[in-house]
Design a protein around this motif. Structure first.
Motif, PDB file in Angstrom:
ATOM      1  N   HIS A   1      23.665  40.882 -10.782  1.00 27.34           N
ATOM      2  CA  HIS A   1      24.066  40.663 -12.180  1.00 27.34           C
ATOM      3  C   HIS A   1      23.584  41.764 -13.125  1.00 27.34           C
ATOM      4  CE1 HIS A   1      25.489  36.548 -11.468  1.00 27.34           C
ATOM      5  NE2 HIS A   1      25.922  36.530 -12.708  1.00 27.34           N
TER       6      HIS A   1
ATOM      7  N   ILE B   1      16.783  48.847 -11.357  1.00 30.42           N
ATOM      8  CA  ILE B   1      17.586  48.831 -10.119  1.00 30.42           C
ATOM      9  C   ILE B   1      17.790  50.239  -9.557  1.00 30.42           C
ATOM     10  CG2 ILE B   1      18.810  46.639 -10.442  1.00 30.42           C
ATOM     11  CD1 ILE B   1      21.179  48.277 -11.600  1.00 30.42           C
TER      12      ILE B   1
ATOM     13  N   GLU C   1      29.741  40.406 -23.802  1.00 32.67           N
ATOM     14  CA  GLU C   1      31.203  40.321 -23.955  1.00 32.67           C
ATOM     15  C   GLU C   1      31.655  39.130 -24.797  1.00 32.67           C
ATOM     16  OE1 GLU C   1      33.799  41.340 -20.523  1.00 32.67           O
ATOM     17  OE2 GLU C   1      31.918  41.996 -19.644  1.00 32.67           O
TER      18      GLU C   1
ATOM     19  N   THR D   1      17.310  43.994 -21.582  1.00 32.17           N
ATOM     20  CA  THR D   1      17.879  42.971 -22.473  1.00 32.17           C
ATOM     21  C   THR D   1      17.416  41.570 -22.053  1.00 32.17           C
ATOM     22  OG1 THR D   1      19.870  42.868 -21.113  1.00 32.17           O
ATOM     23  CG2 THR D   1      19.977  44.257 -23.072  1.00 32.17           C
ATOM     24  N   GLY D   2      16.941  41.437 -20.815  1.00 28.16           N
ATOM     25  CA  GLY D   2      16.468  40.142 -20.331  1.00 28.16           C
ATOM     26  C   GLY D   2      15.119  39.782 -20.949  1.00 28.16           C
TER      27      GLY D   2
ATOM     28  N   GLY E   1      18.220  37.804 -17.405  1.00 33.08           N
ATOM     29  CA  GLY E   1      19.236  37.932 -18.452  1.00 33.08           C
ATOM     30  C   GLY E   1      19.925  36.609 -18.728  1.00 33.08           C
ATOM     31  N   PHE E   2      20.907  36.653 -19.587  1.00 33.18           N
ATOM     32  CA  PHE E   2      21.629  35.441 -19.992  1.00 33.18           C
ATOM     33  C   PHE E   2      22.232  34.721 -18.778  1.00 33.18           C
ATOM     34  CE2 PHE E   2      26.188  34.475 -21.434  1.00 33.18           C
ATOM     35  CZ  PHE E   2      25.966  33.107 -21.500  1.00 33.18           C
ATOM     36  N   ILE E   3      23.242  35.303 -18.152  1.00 35.39           N
ATOM     37  CA  ILE E   3      23.941  34.581 -17.078  1.00 35.39           C
ATOM     38  C   ILE E   3      23.068  34.514 -15.817  1.00 35.39           C
ATOM     39  CG2 ILE E   3      26.038  34.443 -15.692  1.00 35.39           C
ATOM     40  CD1 ILE E   3      27.417  36.205 -17.855  1.00 35.39           C
TER      41      ILE E   3
ATOM     42  N   TYR F   1      32.527  51.231 -19.546  1.00 33.75           N
ATOM     43  CA  TYR F   1      31.955  50.018 -18.923  1.00 33.75           C
ATOM     44  C   TYR F   1      32.939  49.414 -17.923  1.00 33.75           C
ATOM     45  CZ  TYR F   1      30.846  44.974 -18.697  1.00 33.75           C
ATOM     46  OH  TYR F   1      30.613  43.682 -18.275  1.00 33.75           O
TER      47      TYR F   1
ATOM     48  N   ILE G   1      31.898  34.841 -21.097  1.00 35.93           N
ATOM     49  CA  ILE G   1      30.985  33.741 -20.769  1.00 35.93           C
ATOM     50  C   ILE G   1      30.077  33.450 -21.968  1.00 35.93           C
ATOM     51  CG2 ILE G   1      29.341  32.883 -19.062  1.00 35.93           C
ATOM     52  CD1 ILE G   1      32.139  33.868 -17.948  1.00 35.93           C
TER      53      ILE G   1
ATOM     54  N   LYS H   1      32.660  49.228 -13.722  1.00 31.50           N
ATOM     55  CA  LYS H   1      32.770  47.945 -13.007  1.00 31.50           C
ATOM     56  C   LYS H   1      33.861  48.034 -11.931  1.00 31.50           C
ATOM     57  CE  LYS H   1      29.749  45.080 -14.870  1.00 31.50           C
ATOM     58  NZ  LYS H   1      28.743  44.327 -14.103  1.00 31.50           N
TER      59      LYS H   1
ATOM     60  N   ASP I   1      14.408  42.751 -12.365  1.00 30.25           N
ATOM     61  CA  ASP I   1      14.937  42.948 -13.724  1.00 30.25           C
ATOM     62  C   ASP I   1      13.997  43.894 -14.463  1.00 30.25           C
ATOM     63  OD1 ASP I   1      15.699  42.428 -16.559  1.00 30.25           O
ATOM     64  OD2 ASP I   1      16.865  40.781 -15.717  1.00 30.25           O
TER      65      ASP I   1
HETATM   66  N1  LIG Z   1      28.545  37.913 -20.834  1.00 28.51           N
HETATM   67  C1  LIG Z   1      29.814  37.997 -20.438  1.00 28.51           C
HETATM   68  O1  LIG Z   1      30.711  37.431 -21.050  1.00 28.51           O
HETATM   69  C2  LIG Z   1      30.174  38.798 -19.202  1.00 28.51           C
HETATM   70  C3  LIG Z   1      31.530  38.947 -18.878  1.00 28.51           C
HETATM   71  C4  LIG Z   1      31.877  39.676 -17.733  1.00 28.51           C
HETATM   72  C5  LIG Z   1      30.889  40.197 -16.924  1.00 28.51           C
HETATM   73  N2  LIG Z   1      29.577  40.059 -17.254  1.00 28.51           N
HETATM   74  C6  LIG Z   1      28.565  40.642 -16.360  1.00 28.51           C
HETATM   75  O2  LIG Z   1      27.585  39.658 -16.072  1.00 28.51           O
HETATM   76  C7  LIG Z   1      26.332  40.304 -15.830  1.00 28.51           C
HETATM   77  C8  LIG Z   1      25.256  39.662 -16.690  1.00 28.51           C
HETATM   78  O3  LIG Z   1      25.584  39.854 -18.064  1.00 28.51           O
HETATM   79  P1  LIG Z   1      24.858  39.069 -19.249  1.00 28.51           P
HETATM   80  O4  LIG Z   1      25.891  38.789 -20.285  1.00 28.51           O
HETATM   81  O5  LIG Z   1      24.048  37.957 -18.689  1.00 28.51           O
HETATM   82  O6  LIG Z   1      23.942  40.225 -19.853  1.00 28.51           O
HETATM   83  P2  LIG Z   1      22.339  40.354 -19.976  1.00 28.51           P
HETATM   84  O7  LIG Z   1      22.093  41.654 -20.680  1.00 28.51           O
HETATM   85  O8  LIG Z   1      21.761  39.127 -20.575  1.00 28.51           O
HETATM   86  O9  LIG Z   1      21.889  40.487 -18.466  1.00 28.51           O
HETATM   87  C9  LIG Z   1      21.720  41.708 -17.800  1.00 28.51           C
HETATM   88  C10 LIG Z   1      20.332  41.709 -17.166  1.00 28.51           C
HETATM   89  O10 LIG Z   1      20.201  42.903 -16.405  1.00 28.51           O
HETATM   90  C11 LIG Z   1      18.960  43.519 -16.723  1.00 28.51           C
HETATM   91  N3  LIG Z   1      19.120  44.965 -16.511  1.00 28.51           N
HETATM   92  C12 LIG Z   1      19.944  45.806 -17.200  1.00 28.51           C
HETATM   93  N4  LIG Z   1      19.802  47.060 -16.743  1.00 28.51           N
HETATM   94  C13 LIG Z   1      18.896  47.008 -15.738  1.00 28.51           C
HETATM   95  C14 LIG Z   1      18.338  47.986 -14.870  1.00 28.51           C
HETATM   96  N5  LIG Z   1      18.680  49.286 -14.971  1.00 28.51           N
HETATM   97  N6  LIG Z   1      17.432  47.589 -13.939  1.00 28.51           N
HETATM   98  C15 LIG Z   1      17.052  46.282 -13.849  1.00 28.51           C
HETATM   99  N7  LIG Z   1      17.554  45.317 -14.648  1.00 28.51           N
HETATM  100  C16 LIG Z   1      18.461  45.672 -15.578  1.00 28.51           C
HETATM  101  C17 LIG Z   1      18.686  43.147 -18.166  1.00 28.51           C
HETATM  102  O11 LIG Z   1      17.320  43.228 -18.534  1.00 28.51           O
HETATM  103  C18 LIG Z   1      19.217  41.714 -18.218  1.00 28.51           C
HETATM  104  O12 LIG Z   1      18.208  40.801 -17.852  1.00 28.51           O
HETATM  105  C19 LIG Z   1      26.557  41.792 -16.110  1.00 28.51           C
HETATM  106  O13 LIG Z   1      26.811  42.449 -14.892  1.00 28.51           O
HETATM  107  C20 LIG Z   1      27.808  41.793 -16.981  1.00 28.51           C
HETATM  108  O14 LIG Z   1      28.517  43.000 -16.866  1.00 28.51           O
HETATM  109  C21 LIG Z   1      29.196  39.373 -18.369  1.00 28.51           C
END
Ligand SMILES: NC(=O)c1ccc[n+]([C@@H]2O[C@H](COP(=O)([O-])OP(=O)(O)OC[C@H]3O[C@@H](n4cnc5c(N)ncnc54)[C@H](O)[C@@H]3O)[C@@H](O)[C@H]2O)c1
Length: 317
Positions: free
Chosen positions: A72, A52, A181, A35-36, A10-12, A141, A171, A145, A31
């Motif tokens: 993540h 997961i 977010e 969304t990744g 995923g992104f982060i 959501y 982020i 968390k 993963d």
């Molecule tokens: N982007 C932000 O600003 C932000 C802020 C606060 C917290 N977060 C947290 O950071 C984490 C990463 O968020 P992101 O923005 O990179 O989002 P993202 O959607 O890019 O990353 C999430 C990853 O998890 C994978 N995933 C989702 N459900 C799954 C499952 N059931 N089994 C296996 N893999 C699964 C997706 O394919 C993706 O690669 C998350 O936990 C999110 O809640 C993000």
């Protein structure tokens, strides 16, 4: 160290994987690519295409025996969680419990969990918000968390599983997806790239939009590296403490896009306005005193510098 990163495509998560690999760690990614993207994935990481919640996760732990789990993966969309709270809870709670049970079974030394400072505190006057503020989550959501944080503390008390919980602000950076977010950064860049005028959502008394704490993804990677050895049994905000209105953010992105030859016309100076959506918080910014004192962490990127990097990456990609 061997580190299992869930959501590492995923992104982060993918930036965190890159950061760990750069430090010489052995990284395993789980993963389901909902969304990744495979293109985000570091080729030096071992990849398991898996949900997961799957029973097969046990086999991954059995084969890999990670020292550290960095969790993540999540259902990350606030509107989707409002539309379908059961699915949100299934992924964010049942998925978490599956990983926690395997972490205990296979003697993981530390569990790093990613929570959200941008959502768990809800509407508060206490800005920048310290970790001691009573969370008042306003979406399913944010509820899952916060609930996850409680489960992790239970696994710590009951099984001795060490942990650090990071509550992220909003982020942004390369590889970002629009519905996350801080998706507004990606939305503004891509709307301007397509030659369209974006919409700024706002409450009537705040015409320049709501405020958010925007933190650049490279700074977040640094925090994930530091918590490998610091911040035991702690909940720590990761952000900048700086409040930026959506209007200010838009004007910064517009200026940077213009440096690249986009959106030169005057129509882009006055973005369209739309009403705040249900559940939109009015203000959000996180205190980072705890991250400074416990981790020795401070953000290195101010918003303008981080946005320049993000625009460059988005235009290349
Ligand atoms: N982007 C932000 O600003 C932000 C802020 C606060 C917290 N977060 C947290 O950071 C984490 C990463 O968020 P992101 O923005 O990179 O989002 P993202 O959607 O890019 O990353 C999430 C990853 O998890 C994978 N995933 C989702 N459900 C799954 C499952 N059931 N089994 C296996 N893999 C699964 C997706 O394919 C993706 O690669 C998350 O936990 C999110 O809640 C993000």
């Amino acid at each position: 160290m061997k580190i299992l990163v869930t959501g590492g495509a995923g992104f982060i998560g993918s930036h965190v994987v890159d950061g760990y690999i750069k430090e010489g760690h052995d990284v395993v990614v789980v993963d389901n690519l909902c969304t990744g993207k495979l293109s985000n994935l570091n080729p030096k990481a071992r990849f398991y295409l898996m949900d997961i919640r799957s029973e097969d996760l046990r086999k991954v732990f059995e084969i890999e025996k990670p020292d550290i789990v960095n969790h993540h993966a999540a259902q990350i969309s606030v509107p989707d969680s409002v539309r379908n709270p059961s699915l949100d809870a299934d992924i964010n709670i049942m998925g978490l419990l599956n990983i926690l049970d395997n972490s205990v079974r296979f003697h993981v030394k530390k569990f790093i969990f990613i929570s959200t400072g941008g959502a768990v505190y809800g509407e508060t006057e206490d800005i920048p918000t310290p970790e001691s503020t009573l969370p008042q989550p306003m979406s399913p959501y944010a509820i899952t968390k916060l609930c996850s944080e409680h489960y992790i503390r239970f696994y710590n008390h009951h099984y001795g599983l060490d942990y650090t919980i990071l509550r992220y602000a909003n982020i942004y950076g390369a590889r970002q997806i629009p519905h996350a977010e801080a998706g507004v950064v990606s939305i503004f860049i891509n709307t301007l790239k397509e030659g369209k005028v974006p919409v700024i959502y706002h409450y009537p008394e705040e015409p320049d939009g709501m405020t958010r704490d925007y933190c650049y993804v490279s700074d977040v990677v640094k925090a994930n590296q530091l918590v490998l050895t610091r911040g035991s049994s702690e909940i720590i905000n990761i952000g900048t403490s700086v409040e930026t209105t959506t209007g200010e953010l838009y004007r910064m992105i517009l200026n940077i896009m213009r440096e690249h030859g986009y959106a030169k016309e005057a129509i882009f100076d006055t973005p369209e306005k739309g009403p705040a959506r249900p559940g939109d918080l009015r203000r959000s910014a996180l205190s980072i005193e705890k991250a400074k004192s416990l981790l020795g962490w401070t953000p290195e990127y101010d918003l303008y510098r981080g946005l320049r990097e993000t625009v460059k990456a988005e235009l290349q990609g």
